[in-house]
Design an enzyme around this catalytic site. Structure first.
Site, PDB file in Angstrom:
ATOM      1  N   TYR A  11       0.838  -1.227   0.161  1.00 24.23           N
ATOM      2  CA  TYR A  11      -0.121  -0.074   0.032  1.00 24.23           C
ATOM      3  C   TYR A  11       0.841   0.989  -0.031  1.00 24.23           C
ATOM      4  CZ  TYR A  11      -3.425   3.547   1.766  1.00 24.23           C
ATOM      5  OH  TYR A  11      -3.959   4.536   1.817  1.00 24.23           O
ATOM      6  N   ASP A  30       9.332   3.032  -0.442  1.00 21.28           N
ATOM      7  CA  ASP A  30       8.411   3.675   0.302  1.00 21.28           C
ATOM      8  C   ASP A  30       8.457   3.099   1.936  1.00 21.28           C
ATOM      9  OD1 ASP A  30       5.999   4.489   1.614  1.00 21.28           O
ATOM     10  OD2 ASP A  30       4.545   3.652   0.219  1.00 21.28           O
ATOM     11  N   LYS A  48       4.365   8.949   9.116  1.00 20.33           N
ATOM     12  CA  LYS A  48       4.129   8.194  10.109  1.00 20.33           C
ATOM     13  C   LYS A  48       5.146   8.650  11.313  1.00 20.33           C
ATOM     14  CE  LYS A  48       1.152   4.582   8.417  1.00 20.33           C
ATOM     15  NZ  LYS A  48       1.126   4.282   7.017  1.00 20.33           N
TER      16      LYS A  48
END
Ligand SMILES: *Cc1c(COP(=O)(O)O)cnc(C)c1O
Length: 434
Positions: free
Chosen positions: A147, A242, A270
Site C-alpha cells: 500500500y 516507500d 508516520k
C-alpha cells in the site's frame, strides 16, 4: 434481569454514522473486517489508551506506527506547546524545516535532498511524479499487497496475466490511469526479470515497501531486493523505497540500512511526524532537482513543513536516537512474538508470528507468508475470534487479519506479560471454535 446500558462509545458510533461515511475518517477504523463497534478513544499515555467509557487498553497500533516513543511523551508534548505559541503556520520557510532536512539526511543518507509534505500519500504521489519527470517515462511498477497511499495511480490491482497492465482497485480511478501501473507478485524475482526484459526501458519507477506492513507483515527475500536494485540501475528506472511505515521503525536508518540497499528515492511518513501530519520524499540530488522551482515537476503544499508538526517529528526523532533504542525495541517486539507463538502452541492453534524491529505480524496459518497470495491463506475466522477476546481483555490490536502490529518504546515487560496471558485465553477460545 440484565439492564442493557448503551455505552458512550456506541452512542458516538451511531451518531457518527449519520454524518461521517461509515462513521470513520479512514476505512479500517470501522471494524468491518472483525465486526463489532470500533473503539472511540479519549486519552493515551505511554503504551496505554483509554476509551470514552474509561476502559484501559495496551495499544499495539500506535496510530499505525507514529507513536514509537509512546503516547503523550512529555518531551514531545512540551515542545509542541512551546512552538505553537509562536503561531501555528507561516506558509513561508522556517529554520525547523532545515533542521528536519539535516536530520533526515543524517539518518537516511540516500536522501541527498528532501521535501516535506503532510502525509504518506502525498509523499509517494509526489515521488512518482518526480521519477516520471526525471526519466520522461510513464510506466510505474508496484507489488501486490503493498500500500502506498490512496492516489489514483497507486490504487491499482494486478491484471489477469503476469505482464498485463493493471486495473483500478477502486471505483473512481479511470482505467486510463491504472493502465500505466503494473503490479507484480512480491518476492517473485523471476517475474521482475521477465518484466524488465520485456519493457525495462519504459519503466519510470518501481515503488516498493522494503518490508511490507500493509498486508500483515511480509519480509523481503534478499535476492529479490538485490535483483530489483540491479535491474533498476541497468534500465535507468528510479527505485523508490516507500518507507512511510518502515522508516525509523525497523532500524534508525530504515529498511535500507537494515538490508544495506540504497534506493534512488525514499518516502517517509508516520514516525517522522510523531503523531502530527508530516511526510517527506527525497533522494538523489539529480532527481530532486527536477522539482519546482528548480525544475519542471510541480509540487506544493500550503501546510508543508508546518512548524508544529515538524517539531513533533523532530522531538520524536531526537528520542529514537538514544543509544540502543532500536535494539531494545526489536528485543521487546521479539519477546511479544515469541510469547504468542508459545501460547498458541500450548493451545494447539495453528499460528505463526514474526517481527522486524518494532513491527510484527500475526498469522493464523502454518508459516510466515512471503506474498499476498500466502497472506490470504491466514484463517480469518480464527483471527477475528482472537481479536475480540484480546479486545475484551484490554489488548488493542489492528482490527483486521491483514494489518501489521506496532510496539513502542513505552511497552514494558509487564505489558508484554499481560498481553501473553490474555493471548493464552484467546487461543484457548480459538482452539474450541469449530
Ligand atoms: C501509511 C502508509 C502510506 C500512506 O500514508 P498516509 O499518511 O496514510 O497517507 C503510504 N505508504 C505506506 C507504506 C504506508 O504504510
Amino acid at each position: 434481569m440484565a439492564i442493557t446500558m448503551t455505552s458512550i462509545n456506541e452512542t458516538l458510533f451511531e451518531k457518527s454514522q449519520q454524518l461521517i461515511p461509515g462513521g470513520v475518517n479512514s476505512p479500517v477504523r470501522a471494524f468491518r473486517s472483525v465486526g463489532g463497534t470500533p473503539v472511540f478513544f479519549k486519552k493515551g499515555l505511554g503504551s496505554k489508551l483509554w476509551d470514552v467509557d474509561g476502559k484501559e487498553y495496551i495499544d499495539y497500533i500506535n496510530s499505525w506506527g507514529p507513536m514509537i516513543v509512546g503516547h503523550a511523551h512529555p518531551v514531545v508534548i512540551k515542545a509542541v506547546q512551546e512552538v505553537a505559541e509562536n503561531s501555528l503556520s507561516f506558509g513561508a520557510p522556517t529554520g525547523l524545516e532545515l533542521e528536519m532536512a539535516e536530520l533526515i539526511n543524517k539518518l537516511v543518507p540516500s536522501m541527498e535532498q528532501v521535501r516535506l509534505v503532510s502525509s504518506g500519500t502525498e509523499a509517494t504521489m509526489s515521488a512518482i511524479r518526480v521519477a516520471r519527470g526525471f526519466t520522461g517515462r510513464s510506466k510505474l511498477v508496484k507489488f501486490e499487497g503493498c500500500y502506498h497511499g490512496h492516489s489514483d495511480a497507486l490504487l491499482v490491482k494486478a491484471g489477469s496475466g503476469l505482464l498485463t497492465f493493471g486495473e483500478p482497485d477502486s471505483a473512481g480511478v479511470p482505467a486510463e490511469v491504472a493502465a500505466h501501473t503494473l503490479t507484480l507478485e512480491y518476492n517473485n524475482t523471476q517475474a521482475l526479470k521477465d518484466l524488465f526484459s520485456k519493457m525495462g526501458d519504459e519503466i519510470a519507477c518501481v515503488i516498493i515497501e522494503p518490508v511490507v506492513g500493509n498486508m500483515n507483515l511480509v519480509v523481503p527475500h534478499m535476492e529479490f531486493l538485490q535483483t530489483l536494485r540491479e535491474l533498476c540501475t541497468k534500465h535507468g528506472a528510479v527505485l523508490i523505497f516507500d518507507e512511510v511505515m518502515t522508516g525509523f521503525r525497523v532500524h534508525l536508518g530504515g529498511a535500507q540500512a537494515l538490508y544495506n540497499i540504497k534506493p534512488d528515492m525514499t518516502t517517509l511518513g508516520k514516525v517522522i511526524g510523531g503523531g502530527l501530519p508530516v511526510g517527506a520524499f527525497g533522494g538523489r540530488k539529480d532527481i530532486m532537482s527536477c522539482l519546482a522551482p528548480l525544475g519542471k515537476v510541480y509540487q506544493a503544499g500550503t501546510l508543508s513543513g508546518n512548524p508544529v508538526a515538524v517539531t513533533a517529528g523532530l522531538k520524536t526523532l531526537e528520542l529514537i536516537q538514544a543509544p540502543d533504542f532500536h535494539a531494545k525495541l526489536t528485543a521487546q517486539t521479539k519477546k511479544l512474538v515469541d510469547g504468542l507463538i508459545e501460547a498458541a502452541k500450548e493451545a494447539g492453534v495453528i499460528f505463526n508470528a514474526q517481527s522486524v524491529g518494532g513491527m510484527f505480524g500475526l498469522y493464523f496459518c502454518e508459516k510466515c507468508p512471503a506474498s499476498f497470495h500466502e497472506v490470504m491463506q491466514s484463517n480469518k475466522e480464527h483471527f477475528n475470534k482472537f481479536f475480540h477476546s484480546m479486545l475484551d481483555s484490554g489488548i488493542y490490536l489492528g482490527p483486521s487479519a491483514f494489518e501489521a502490529g506496532f510496539v513502542s518504546a513505552a511497552h514494558s515487560d509487564a505489558d508484554i506479560a499481560f498481553t501473553i496471558a490474555a493471548a493464552k485465553k484467546a487461543f484457548a477460545l480459538v482452539a474450541t471454535a469449530h
